[in-house]
Design a protein around this motif. Sequence first.
Motif, PDB file in Angstrom:
ATOM      1  N   PHE A   1     -65.975  16.997  -5.115  1.00  0.00           N
ATOM      2  CA  PHE A   1     -64.938  16.570  -6.046  1.00  0.00           C
ATOM      3  C   PHE A   1     -64.429  15.443  -5.580  1.00  0.00           C
ATOM      4  CE2 PHE A   1     -65.572  21.123  -6.536  1.00  0.00           C
ATOM      5  CZ  PHE A   1     -65.913  21.113  -8.013  1.00  0.00           C
ATOM      6  N   THR A   2     -64.358  14.247  -6.200  1.00  0.00           N
ATOM      7  CA  THR A   2     -63.715  13.051  -5.645  1.00  0.00           C
ATOM      8  C   THR A   2     -62.462  12.708  -6.453  1.00  0.00           C
ATOM      9  OG1 THR A   2     -64.752  11.041  -7.000  1.00  0.00           O
ATOM     10  CG2 THR A   2     -66.050  12.162  -5.102  1.00  0.00           C
ATOM     11  N   THR A   3     -61.409  12.326  -6.135  1.00  0.00           N
ATOM     12  CA  THR A   3     -60.294  11.653  -6.944  1.00  0.00           C
ATOM     13  C   THR A   3     -60.071  10.285  -6.315  1.00  0.00           C
ATOM     14  OG1 THR A   3     -58.577  12.469  -5.086  1.00  0.00           O
ATOM     15  CG2 THR A   3     -59.501  14.199  -6.783  1.00  0.00           C
ATOM     16  N   GLY A   4     -59.739   9.571  -7.575  1.00  0.00           N
ATOM     17  CA  GLY A   4     -59.215   8.075  -7.267  1.00  0.00           C
ATOM     18  C   GLY A   4     -60.157   7.112  -7.350  1.00  0.00           C
ATOM     19  N   GLY A   5     -59.787   5.714  -7.723  1.00  0.00           N
ATOM     20  CA  GLY A   5     -60.608   4.736  -7.921  1.00  0.00           C
ATOM     21  C   GLY A   5     -61.510   4.442  -8.901  1.00  0.00           C
ATOM     22  N   ILE A   6     -61.202   5.178 -10.232  1.00  0.00           N
ATOM     23  CA  ILE A   6     -61.766   4.659 -11.257  1.00  0.00           C
ATOM     24  C   ILE A   6     -61.257   4.086 -12.385  1.00  0.00           C
ATOM     25  CG2 ILE A   6     -63.309   6.750 -10.859  1.00  0.00           C
ATOM     26  CD1 ILE A   6     -62.037   8.235 -13.215  1.00  0.00           C
ATOM     27  N   GLY A   7     -60.013   3.383 -11.899  1.00  0.00           N
ATOM     28  CA  GLY A   7     -59.359   2.495 -12.968  1.00  0.00           C
ATOM     29  C   GLY A   7     -59.743   1.126 -13.186  1.00  0.00           C
ATOM     30  N   PRO A   8     -59.131   0.283 -13.818  1.00  0.00           N
ATOM     31  CA  PRO A   8     -59.617  -0.887 -14.281  1.00  0.00           C
ATOM     32  C   PRO A   8     -59.369  -2.209 -13.267  1.00  0.00           C
ATOM     33  CG  PRO A   8     -57.452  -0.729 -15.076  1.00  0.00           C
ATOM     34  CD  PRO A   8     -57.801   0.677 -14.294  1.00  0.00           C
ATOM     35  N   THR A   9     -58.976  -1.942 -12.327  1.00  0.00           N
ATOM     36  CA  THR A   9     -58.604  -3.006 -11.098  1.00  0.00           C
ATOM     37  C   THR A   9     -59.654  -3.193 -10.105  1.00  0.00           C
ATOM     38  OG1 THR A   9     -56.989  -2.109  -9.946  1.00  0.00           O
ATOM     39  CG2 THR A   9     -56.149  -3.174 -11.894  1.00  0.00           C
ATOM     40  N   HIS A  10     -59.549  -4.256  -9.400  1.00  0.00           N
ATOM     41  CA  HIS A  10     -60.558  -4.976  -8.476  1.00  0.00           C
ATOM     42  C   HIS A  10     -60.581  -3.691  -7.302  1.00  0.00           C
ATOM     43  CE1 HIS A  10     -56.609  -5.723  -6.996  1.00  0.00           C
ATOM     44  NE2 HIS A  10     -57.182  -6.034  -5.733  1.00  0.00           N
ATOM     45  N   ASP A  11     -59.435  -3.006  -7.043  1.00  0.00           N
ATOM     46  CA  ASP A  11     -59.571  -1.973  -6.091  1.00  0.00           C
ATOM     47  C   ASP A  11     -60.158  -0.651  -6.476  1.00  0.00           C
ATOM     48  OD1 ASP A  11     -57.280  -1.441  -7.564  1.00  0.00           O
ATOM     49  OD2 ASP A  11     -56.300  -0.782  -5.688  1.00  0.00           O
ATOM     50  N   ASP A  12     -60.728  -0.588  -7.678  1.00  0.00           N
ATOM     51  CA  ASP A  12     -61.116   0.694  -7.933  1.00  0.00           C
ATOM     52  C   ASP A  12     -62.778   0.522  -7.887  1.00  0.00           C
ATOM     53  OD1 ASP A  12     -59.042   2.163  -9.035  1.00  0.00           O
ATOM     54  OD2 ASP A  12     -58.628   0.635 -10.358  1.00  0.00           O
ATOM     55  N   ILE A  13     -63.253   1.161  -6.747  1.00  0.00           N
ATOM     56  CA  ILE A  13     -64.698   1.042  -6.455  1.00  0.00           C
ATOM     57  C   ILE A  13     -65.714   2.212  -6.417  1.00  0.00           C
ATOM     58  CG2 ILE A  13     -64.321  -1.332  -5.235  1.00  0.00           C
ATOM     59  CD1 ILE A  13     -64.461   0.199  -2.666  1.00  0.00           C
ATOM     60  N   THR A  14     -64.805   3.154  -6.861  1.00  0.00           N
ATOM     61  CA  THR A  14     -65.489   4.496  -6.585  1.00  0.00           C
ATOM     62  C   THR A  14     -66.952   4.469  -7.734  1.00  0.00           C
ATOM     63  OG1 THR A  14     -63.355   5.825  -6.249  1.00  0.00           O
ATOM     64  CG2 THR A  14     -65.117   6.919  -6.967  1.00  0.00           C
ATOM     65  N   ALA A  15     -66.910   4.365  -8.859  1.00  0.00           N
ATOM     66  CA  ALA A  15     -68.163   4.574  -9.478  1.00  0.00           C
ATOM     67  C   ALA A  15     -69.354   3.571  -8.705  1.00  0.00           C
ATOM     68  CB  ALA A  15     -67.821   4.115 -10.937  1.00  0.00           C
ATOM     69  N   ASP A  16     -68.998   2.278  -8.598  1.00  0.00           N
ATOM     70  CA  ASP A  16     -70.063   1.502  -7.815  1.00  0.00           C
ATOM     71  C   ASP A  16     -70.517   2.171  -6.565  1.00  0.00           C
ATOM     72  OD1 ASP A  16     -68.338  -0.475  -9.766  1.00  0.00           O
ATOM     73  OD2 ASP A  16     -70.610  -1.247  -9.380  1.00  0.00           O
ATOM     74  N   SER A  17     -69.462   2.856  -5.671  1.00  0.00           N
ATOM     75  CA  SER A  17     -69.791   3.433  -4.497  1.00  0.00           C
ATOM     76  C   SER A  17     -70.774   4.643  -4.637  1.00  0.00           C
ATOM     77  CB  SER A  17     -68.626   3.567  -3.696  1.00  0.00           C
ATOM     78  OG  SER A  17     -67.737   2.361  -3.534  1.00  0.00           O
ATOM     79  N   VAL A  18     -70.550   5.415  -5.578  1.00  0.00           N
ATOM     80  CA  VAL A  18     -71.040   6.680  -5.915  1.00  0.00           C
ATOM     81  C   VAL A  18     -72.601   6.220  -6.504  1.00  0.00           C
ATOM     82  CG1 VAL A  18     -71.339   8.710  -7.459  1.00  0.00           C
ATOM     83  CG2 VAL A  18     -69.275   7.992  -6.655  1.00  0.00           C
ATOM     84  N   ALA A  19     -72.755   5.279  -7.053  1.00  0.00           N
ATOM     85  CA  ALA A  19     -74.080   4.737  -7.629  1.00  0.00           C
ATOM     86  C   ALA A  19     -74.925   4.347  -6.497  1.00  0.00           C
ATOM     87  CB  ALA A  19     -74.017   3.671  -8.675  1.00  0.00           C
TER      88      ALA A  19
END
Lengths: 245, 245
Positions: free
Chosen positions: A68-86
């Motif tokens: 389970f991950t939390t954090g980093g899925i918002g609209p700003t440049h520091d939100d890089i979770t989705a790209d990192s997971v991919a």
Amino acid sequence: MSEIVTAGILVIGDEILSGRTKDKNIGFIAEYLTNIGIDLKEVRVVADDEADIIAALNALRNRYDYVFTTGGIGPTHDDITADSVAKAFGVGIDHHPEVVARFRERWGAADLNEARLRMARIPDGAELIQSATILAPGFKIGNVIVMAGVPSIMQAMMDIVAPKLKSGVRMLSESVRANAREGDIGGPLRDIAIAHPDTIIGSYPFIDDDKKPNTNLVVRSRDPEKLNAAMSAVKEMLAGLNVAR
Amino acid sequence: MSEIVTAGILVIGDEILSGRTKDKNIGFIAEYLTNIGIDLKEVRVVADDEADIIAALNALRNRYDYVFTTGGIGPTHDDITADSVAKAFGVGIDHHPEVVARFRERWGAADLNEARLRMARIPDGAELIQSATILAPGFKIGNVIVMAGVPSIMQAMMDIVAPKLKSGVRMLSESVRANAREGDIGGPLRDIAIAHPDTIIGSYPFIDDDKKPNTNLVVRSRDPEKLNAAMSAVKEMLAGLNVAR
């Protein structure tokens, strides 16, 4: 149903590591998983750094049934979770048409800017975690569940995803207040722990309302009879204590 | 003094992973380290399991300048931190004569049982972390600082050990309330982040007192001039915003 199901948590965010934001998600998810029969085995907190996220995610997802991950899925440049997971999964990532359609319903063309569209970026093959009240969706890809960092949104996402998870035999737990100092019961408690190998016996010191050192004892087991047997032994030991505090 | 000093935290305890106890130490240590110029890079939480403790400790101590552990140094059978740390370092462990002497001052022969003596087990070569008010000491071995899990005791141990640590140039931080939705500023904020590479710009959404979505923006840098320049750019951007919330 005798299977043991395990999980890890990956908290993503500079703000937790700087101490600016105090995490409230680890405790919530830990308790939630215990209640649905999933054993939380490990937690990691990493920065908003792609290499760190990928390394921790790969370590956890290879080791446990769920992450389970939390954090980093918002609209700003520091939100890089989705790209990192991919990247961790070696899959593509793009604007998810269903999410974009929902965003178009909510925002006019002027407001649906590139930043907001960023929240529609979902790795290929992921299932969305969304509801009428969740604006930016979480997602599940493989054994990884990606959730928001804002506690109220994360909690709503847990409620959506939990019924879809496999769960094992729930770890049962019973606790008793020892009314004794930890150091006075350590010896007999160790003997009980050795005599009851299918239980986990924990000892947690605290200062009670009378300002005296006290101890909570917790017995855990998946087997209710073994739990009862160990707890009876603990209570018998406590009844036989003859120590001042 | 331009060195960057890094750290990891290792929280040890079944009770955190079961959700029974909510950790309060990570946030405290994170903020403490930020204030003394040490960068917290990673946190791990593991169970009271020797193999798990050793694996996590070795990963963290090889990667960061310091590792701070909490939990597992009490008198009961589930307190296995000191022994696990000794194994991770490949050193022996025994009752430390100075600690035993202190224990003898405090407890009579009847009370100084095997369980309490367990708290005097210190890995060979470790320095004690103790004071008149700390009963069971913590210790420092190599770059690893081993502390209690009870927050008040852990905090007293941090105060003792902190002056002995090397610290780097402190990460400075300034924040501003955007009075804007995160999605409305994500684009310009990204441009500012790209234009100010020696700063870290974080965006943290929250719901304000008027129940409106709002955002805190945090600029961090070790260089005060670069921090000021980036913060000025952020404030200029916010002043030019023309969006409803």
